[in-house]
Design an enzyme around this catalytic site. Structure first.
Site, PDB file in Angstrom:
ATOM      1  N   ASP A  38       0.838  -1.198   0.000  1.00 11.63           N
ATOM      2  CA  ASP A  38       0.000   0.000   0.000  1.00 11.63           C
ATOM      3  C   ASP A  38       0.876   1.251   0.000  1.00 11.63           C
ATOM      4  O   ASP A  38       2.085   1.179   0.261  1.00 11.63           O
ATOM      5  CB  ASP A  38      -0.886  -0.046   1.253  1.00 11.63           C
ATOM      6  CG  ASP A  38      -1.707   1.201   1.458  1.00 11.63           C
ATOM      7  OD1 ASP A  38      -2.413   1.600   0.528  1.00 11.63           O
ATOM      8  OD2 ASP A  38      -1.611   1.787   2.554  1.00 11.63           O
ATOM      9  N   ASP A  96      -0.497   5.048   1.093  1.00 11.23           N
ATOM     10  CA  ASP A  96      -0.843   5.947   2.201  1.00 11.23           C
ATOM     11  C   ASP A  96      -0.872   5.206   3.527  1.00 11.23           C
ATOM     12  O   ASP A  96      -1.558   4.197   3.679  1.00 11.23           O
ATOM     13  CB  ASP A  96      -2.202   6.597   1.950  1.00 11.23           C
ATOM     14  CG  ASP A  96      -2.148   7.634   0.851  1.00 11.23           C
ATOM     15  OD1 ASP A  96      -1.372   8.581   0.976  1.00 11.23           O
ATOM     16  OD2 ASP A  96      -2.884   7.477  -0.146  1.00 11.23           O
ATOM     17  N   LYS A 119      -8.788  -4.900  -3.549  1.00  8.88           N
ATOM     18  CA  LYS A 119      -7.371  -5.077  -3.819  1.00  8.88           C
ATOM     19  C   LYS A 119      -7.013  -6.560  -3.931  1.00  8.88           C
ATOM     20  O   LYS A 119      -6.146  -6.943  -4.724  1.00  8.88           O
ATOM     21  CB  LYS A 119      -6.526  -4.442  -2.714  1.00  8.88           C
ATOM     22  CG  LYS A 119      -6.443  -2.925  -2.752  1.00  8.88           C
ATOM     23  CD  LYS A 119      -5.430  -2.445  -1.716  1.00  8.88           C
ATOM     24  CE  LYS A 119      -5.300  -0.944  -1.661  1.00  8.88           C
ATOM     25  NZ  LYS A 119      -4.280  -0.499  -0.694  1.00  8.88           N
ATOM     26  N   ASP A 126      -6.696  -2.976   2.535  1.00  2.56           N
ATOM     27  CA  ASP A 126      -5.568  -3.896   2.497  1.00  2.56           C
ATOM     28  C   ASP A 126      -5.928  -5.250   3.103  1.00  2.56           C
ATOM     29  O   ASP A 126      -5.296  -6.267   2.778  1.00  2.56           O
ATOM     30  CB  ASP A 126      -4.377  -3.303   3.253  1.00  2.56           C
ATOM     31  CG  ASP A 126      -3.881  -2.029   2.610  1.00  2.56           C
ATOM     32  OD1 ASP A 126      -3.693  -2.021   1.376  1.00  2.56           O
ATOM     33  OD2 ASP A 126      -3.710  -1.027   3.328  1.00  2.56           O
TER      34      ASP A 126
END
Length: 225
Positions: free
Chosen positions: A8, A10, A150, A177
């Protein structure tokens, strides 16, 4: 052998103020297997990051709505429903919260993002009426198709790279995530992660943000040796 890595941006490659931490460059540039940059941001952001890292172009954007491996671009969703939600949200007197030039949504192809300082309950109601969902990544409310994630996009990317998704390690910090964590062979949440990522991860770092990423990356390498 060091496994391929999905990471990831951020909250994971950044510092506490949201800036990319320079220490991540050496780690990712030296990674001995493919690196997939996976983010909730619009498509140009991870493409640019991969470019400036000088690593192979393998990215996931928009929480899994778009993926790219080399020149192989796949759009996994459609923005039309999310745009109808955004339009209805505005009709009810709300705005998306990004100011006059909405750079947050300008290049999005499969979803619409709304600032977290805007009311979420009417947004969720309107999204549900379209058969969509609102995901809070900790950085924005994302109006998206329920089938987009994702994790699903990473399965596609892994196949295009010649790997099984379970070959991957993943590092992240947010609910979006957690979907990756459920797919990969091993997963790490950085210490600042939200409750969803913390619960889904195989491991949690002691350090936060990019320091946590470096800690996790070192652990992945140690396990591979």
């Amino acid at each position: 052998m060091v496994p391929p890595l999905a990471v990831d941006i951020d909250g994971t490659l950044t510092d506490g103020a949201g800036a990319i931490d320079p220490q991540i460059f050496d780690v990712l540039q030296a990674w001995a297997s493919p690196v997939v940059v996976a983010t909730g941001k619009a498509f140009p952001y991870p493409v640019a990051l991969a470019h400036f890292l000088a690593i192979e172009r393998a990215v996931i954007a928009e929480n899994g709505g778009v993926s790219l491996v080399g020149d192989d671009l796949v759009v996994h969703g459609d923005r039309a429903g999310a745009q109808r939600v955004a339009d209805a949200y505005r009709d009810e007197g709300y705005d998306l919260g990004w100011g006059g030039v909405d750079l947050t949504n300008r290049w999005r192809e499969t979803e619409v993002a709304v600032s977290r300082d805007r009311p979420v309950d009417p947004l969720r109601r309107l999204a549900e009426a379209e058969g969509l969902e609102v995901v809070d990544t900790g950085y924005a409310y994302h109006v998206k198709d329920t089938d987009i994630s994702k994790g699903r996009a990473l399965r596609s990317v892994a196949e295009r790279l010649g790997y099984d998704v379970t070959d991957f390690a993943a590092i992240g910090d947010s609910k979006n995530d957690a979907h990756m964590f459920e797919e990969v062979g091993t997963s790490y949440a950085v210490a600042n992660a939200d409750e969803h990522a913390l619960a889904a991860a195989d491991h949690v770092t002691d350090a936060s943000y990019a320091d946590g990423f470096v800690e996790a990356a070192e652990a992945v390498i140690e396990r591979a040796e």
